[in-house]
Design a protein around this motif. Structure first.
Motif, PDB file in Angstrom:
ATOM      1  N   LEU A 169      -3.703 -13.495  14.240  1.00  0.00           N
ATOM      2  CA  LEU A 169      -3.483 -12.848  12.751  1.00  0.00           C
ATOM      3  C   LEU A 169      -3.381 -11.196  13.107  1.00  0.00           C
ATOM      4  CD1 LEU A 169      -5.232 -15.057  10.555  1.00  0.00           C
ATOM      5  CD2 LEU A 169      -2.780 -15.033  10.714  1.00  0.00           C
ATOM      6  N   ILE A 170      -4.363 -10.929  13.800  1.00  0.00           N
ATOM      7  CA  ILE A 170      -4.837  -9.345  13.658  1.00  0.00           C
ATOM      8  C   ILE A 170      -3.526  -8.792  14.743  1.00  0.00           C
ATOM      9  CG2 ILE A 170      -6.041  -7.627  14.728  1.00  0.00           C
ATOM     10  CD1 ILE A 170      -8.487  -9.503  13.963  1.00  0.00           C
ATOM     11  N   LYS A 171      -3.138  -9.456  15.710  1.00  0.00           N
ATOM     12  CA  LYS A 171      -2.075  -8.778  16.655  1.00  0.00           C
ATOM     13  C   LYS A 171      -0.965  -8.996  16.108  1.00  0.00           C
ATOM     14  CE  LYS A 171      -4.595 -10.575  20.742  1.00  0.00           C
ATOM     15  NZ  LYS A 171      -4.863  -9.128  21.661  1.00  0.00           N
ATOM     16  N   GLU A 172      -0.378 -10.179  15.166  1.00  0.00           N
ATOM     17  CA  GLU A 172       0.814  -9.995  14.569  1.00  0.00           C
ATOM     18  C   GLU A 172       0.920  -9.126  13.336  1.00  0.00           C
ATOM     19  OE1 GLU A 172       3.696 -12.471  14.222  1.00  0.00           O
ATOM     20  OE2 GLU A 172       2.644 -14.571  15.173  1.00  0.00           O
ATOM     21  N   ALA A 173      -0.153  -9.056  12.819  1.00  0.00           N
ATOM     22  CA  ALA A 173      -0.176  -7.831  11.709  1.00  0.00           C
ATOM     23  C   ALA A 173      -0.010  -6.670  11.977  1.00  0.00           C
ATOM     24  CB  ALA A 173      -1.443  -7.992  10.936  1.00  0.00           C
ATOM     25  N   SER A 174      -0.528  -6.064  13.373  1.00  0.00           N
ATOM     26  CA  SER A 174      -0.591  -4.968  13.996  1.00  0.00           C
ATOM     27  C   SER A 174       1.006  -4.622  14.408  1.00  0.00           C
ATOM     28  CB  SER A 174      -1.607  -5.018  14.957  1.00  0.00           C
ATOM     29  OG  SER A 174      -2.747  -5.147  14.837  1.00  0.00           O
ATOM     30  N   ILE A 175       1.372  -5.629  15.023  1.00  0.00           N
ATOM     31  CA  ILE A 175       2.839  -5.610  15.631  1.00  0.00           C
ATOM     32  C   ILE A 175       3.861  -5.040  14.319  1.00  0.00           C
ATOM     33  CG2 ILE A 175       4.859  -6.798  16.649  1.00  0.00           C
ATOM     34  CD1 ILE A 175       2.769  -8.026  18.337  1.00  0.00           C
TER      35      ILE A 175
ATOM     36  N   SER B  63       7.208  -7.276  23.511  1.00  0.00           N
ATOM     37  CA  SER B  63       6.837  -5.959  24.179  1.00  0.00           C
ATOM     38  C   SER B  63       5.552  -5.544  23.958  1.00  0.00           C
ATOM     39  CB  SER B  63       7.863  -5.072  24.071  1.00  0.00           C
ATOM     40  OG  SER B  63       7.947  -4.641  22.680  1.00  0.00           O
ATOM     41  N   ASP B  64       4.743  -5.848  22.839  1.00  0.00           N
ATOM     42  CA  ASP B  64       3.652  -5.313  21.978  1.00  0.00           C
ATOM     43  C   ASP B  64       2.389  -6.258  22.416  1.00  0.00           C
ATOM     44  OD1 ASP B  64       4.386  -2.466  21.597  1.00  0.00           O
ATOM     45  OD2 ASP B  64       5.960  -3.632  20.453  1.00  0.00           O
ATOM     46  N   LEU B  65       2.660  -7.717  22.125  1.00  0.00           N
ATOM     47  CA  LEU B  65       1.469  -8.539  21.808  1.00  0.00           C
ATOM     48  C   LEU B  65       0.359  -8.160  22.899  1.00  0.00           C
ATOM     49  CD1 LEU B  65       0.364 -11.100  20.306  1.00  0.00           C
ATOM     50  CD2 LEU B  65       1.570 -12.588  21.954  1.00  0.00           C
ATOM     51  N   THR B  66       0.738  -8.219  24.156  1.00  0.00           N
ATOM     52  CA  THR B  66      -0.581  -8.139  25.189  1.00  0.00           C
ATOM     53  C   THR B  66      -1.368  -6.738  25.071  1.00  0.00           C
ATOM     54  OG1 THR B  66       1.103  -7.564  26.929  1.00  0.00           O
ATOM     55  CG2 THR B  66       0.187  -9.741  26.712  1.00  0.00           C
ATOM     56  N   HIS B  67      -0.415  -5.623  24.382  1.00  0.00           N
ATOM     57  CA  HIS B  67      -1.109  -4.145  24.385  1.00  0.00           C
ATOM     58  C   HIS B  67      -2.021  -4.211  23.019  1.00  0.00           C
ATOM     59  CE1 HIS B  67       1.108  -3.063  27.936  1.00  0.00           C
ATOM     60  NE2 HIS B  67       2.398  -3.449  27.284  1.00  0.00           N
TER      61      HIS B  67
ATOM     62  N   ALA C 180       0.971  -1.207   0.096  1.00  0.00           N
ATOM     63  CA  ALA C 180      -0.137   0.158  -0.046  1.00  0.00           C
ATOM     64  C   ALA C 180       0.860   1.044   0.012  1.00  0.00           C
ATOM     65  CB  ALA C 180      -0.945   0.095   1.280  1.00  0.00           C
ATOM     66  N   PHE C 181       0.393   2.361  -0.246  1.00  0.00           N
ATOM     67  CA  PHE C 181       1.170   3.573  -0.188  1.00  0.00           C
ATOM     68  C   PHE C 181       1.702   3.984   1.203  1.00  0.00           C
ATOM     69  CE2 PHE C 181      -0.219   5.348  -4.641  1.00  0.00           C
ATOM     70  CZ  PHE C 181       1.296   5.450  -4.994  1.00  0.00           C
ATOM     71  N   ASP C 182       0.796   3.521   2.046  1.00  0.00           N
ATOM     72  CA  ASP C 182       0.887   3.952   3.641  1.00  0.00           C
ATOM     73  C   ASP C 182       1.486   2.790   4.191  1.00  0.00           C
ATOM     74  OD1 ASP C 182       0.538   6.903   3.613  1.00  0.00           O
ATOM     75  OD2 ASP C 182      -1.570   5.958   2.548  1.00  0.00           O
ATOM     76  N   PRO C 183       1.994   2.615   5.504  1.00  0.00           N
ATOM     77  CA  PRO C 183       2.377   1.539   6.149  1.00  0.00           C
ATOM     78  C   PRO C 183       1.258   0.548   6.230  1.00  0.00           C
ATOM     79  CG  PRO C 183       3.310   3.392   7.209  1.00  0.00           C
ATOM     80  CD  PRO C 183       2.565   4.047   6.147  1.00  0.00           C
ATOM     81  N   LEU C 184       1.521  -0.770   6.138  1.00  0.00           N
ATOM     82  CA  LEU C 184       0.525  -1.688   6.724  1.00  0.00           C
ATOM     83  C   LEU C 184       1.122  -2.859   7.300  1.00  0.00           C
ATOM     84  CD1 LEU C 184      -0.133  -3.913   3.381  1.00  0.00           C
ATOM     85  CD2 LEU C 184       1.927  -2.376   3.569  1.00  0.00           C
ATOM     86  N   GLY C 185       0.282  -3.894   7.729  1.00  0.00           N
ATOM     87  CA  GLY C 185       0.796  -4.688   8.308  1.00  0.00           C
ATOM     88  C   GLY C 185      -0.149  -6.294   7.904  1.00  0.00           C
ATOM     89  N   VAL C 186       0.684  -7.325   7.548  1.00  0.00           N
ATOM     90  CA  VAL C 186      -0.044  -8.647   7.019  1.00  0.00           C
ATOM     91  C   VAL C 186       0.364  -9.791   7.885  1.00  0.00           C
ATOM     92  CG1 VAL C 186      -0.505  -7.799   4.826  1.00  0.00           C
ATOM     93  CG2 VAL C 186       1.415  -9.053   5.194  1.00  0.00           C
TER      94      VAL C 186
ATOM     95  N   ALA D 185      -8.140  -2.812  15.552  1.00  0.00           N
ATOM     96  CA  ALA D 185      -6.946  -2.975  16.595  1.00  0.00           C
ATOM     97  C   ALA D 185      -6.480  -1.843  17.147  1.00  0.00           C
ATOM     98  CB  ALA D 185      -5.946  -3.834  15.739  1.00  0.00           C
ATOM     99  N   ILE D 186      -6.409  -1.787  18.490  1.00  0.00           N
ATOM    100  CA  ILE D 186      -5.888  -0.551  19.205  1.00  0.00           C
ATOM    101  C   ILE D 186      -5.025  -0.955  20.261  1.00  0.00           C
ATOM    102  CG2 ILE D 186      -6.745   0.879  21.000  1.00  0.00           C
ATOM    103  CD1 ILE D 186      -9.611   0.613  20.130  1.00  0.00           C
ATOM    104  N   HIS D 187      -3.897  -0.206  20.253  1.00  0.00           N
ATOM    105  CA  HIS D 187      -2.847  -0.438  21.288  1.00  0.00           C
ATOM    106  C   HIS D 187      -3.102   0.523  22.543  1.00  0.00           C
ATOM    107  CE1 HIS D 187       1.265  -0.493  22.891  1.00  0.00           C
ATOM    108  NE2 HIS D 187       1.806  -1.286  21.785  1.00  0.00           N
ATOM    109  N   ASP D 188      -3.157  -0.163  23.567  1.00  0.00           N
ATOM    110  CA  ASP D 188      -3.637   0.409  24.640  1.00  0.00           C
ATOM    111  C   ASP D 188      -2.477   1.325  25.431  1.00  0.00           C
ATOM    112  OD1 ASP D 188      -1.925  -1.415  26.237  1.00  0.00           O
ATOM    113  OD2 ASP D 188      -3.568  -2.654  26.869  1.00  0.00           O
TER     114      ASP D 188
END
Length: 216
Positions: free
Chosen positions: A149-155, A164-168, A99-105, A176-179
């Motif tokens: 899958l959503i958590k890994e893509a978000s990371i 450091s980020d999985l549980t957040h 994509a033109f902007d950052p993404l995660g898959v 998906a929201i990072h707390d």
């Protein structure tokens, strides 16, 4: 690329077989591959070759002219102005996202065998656990897999780490929201034959539903 106004709203995904013959990669990438163990070397050559091949068709240039920097074990990067990419693989398929902007898959086999209840109890929020608590065994396993899958893509979007980020990262399957940092990402889930996929991007980006291109 023919129309930047259209492509600025497009997220493209490609799904490739890991058994497919290798595609050309750069001399630098060949040197890097030669220093890897045999299995990792093939995976490296395969993923970089098919990433280049996919983007060559998108940009209508030679695959070896794609300005890609993709070191082993590091997120791949394109030269500024060429967009952003994300990779994921399982034992029999490779997922490439652009994509033109950052993404995660992220990609997994739909039939992956794992201890769903234990994963949820250890890594999911109370709200996430409540959302799957009434599901049957198979449905619960599928929901846990989608959440993972959503958590890994978000990371990957964040350029963070599992440790450091999985549980957040928390998700209702649509966002998906990072707390801690307040990141809020739009989620797209795709179930196709033997695979499940997730793609995420900043909700401020007005992307259309991802286009999934198949080469299996």
């Amino acid at each position: 690329m023919q129309d930047d106004a259209i492509y600025s709203r497009v997220m493209a995904l490609w799904l490739f077989s890991t058994k497919a013959s290798l595609k050309p990669i750069s001399k630098e990438e060949e040197i890097l591959a030669n220093d890897l163990p045999e299995r990792q070397a093939r995976q490296f050559r395969h993923s970089r070759g098919y990433l280049r091949d996919a983007l060559a068709g998108l940009w209508q240039v030679s695959a070896l002219d794609i300005p890609l920097r993709a070191l082993p074990g590091k997120p791949p990067e394109l030269q500024q102005g060429w967009g952003h990419v994300s990779l994921s693989h399982c034992r029999d398929a490779l997922l490439v996202g652009w994509a033109f902007d950052p993404l995660g898959v992220d990609l997994e086999r739909a039939d992956r065998n794992f201890a769903a209840a234990q994963v949820a109890n250890r890594y999911f929020s109370e709200e996430e656990k409540e959302a799957i608590s009434g599901l049957g065994r198979d449905a619960q396993r599928g929901a846990v897999l989608d959440q993972w899958l959503i958590k890994e893509a978000s990371i990957k979007w964040q350029r963070g780490s599992l440790a450091s980020d999985l549980t957040h990262w928390h998700s209702d399957f649509s966002f998906a929201i990072h707390d801690l940092h307040g990141y809020r990402l739009k989620v797209h889930r795709i179930h196709y034959k033997s695979w499940r996929m997730a793609a995420v991007f900043d909700e401020a980006q007005n992307y259309l539903s991802p286009l999934l291109c198949l080469d299996l």
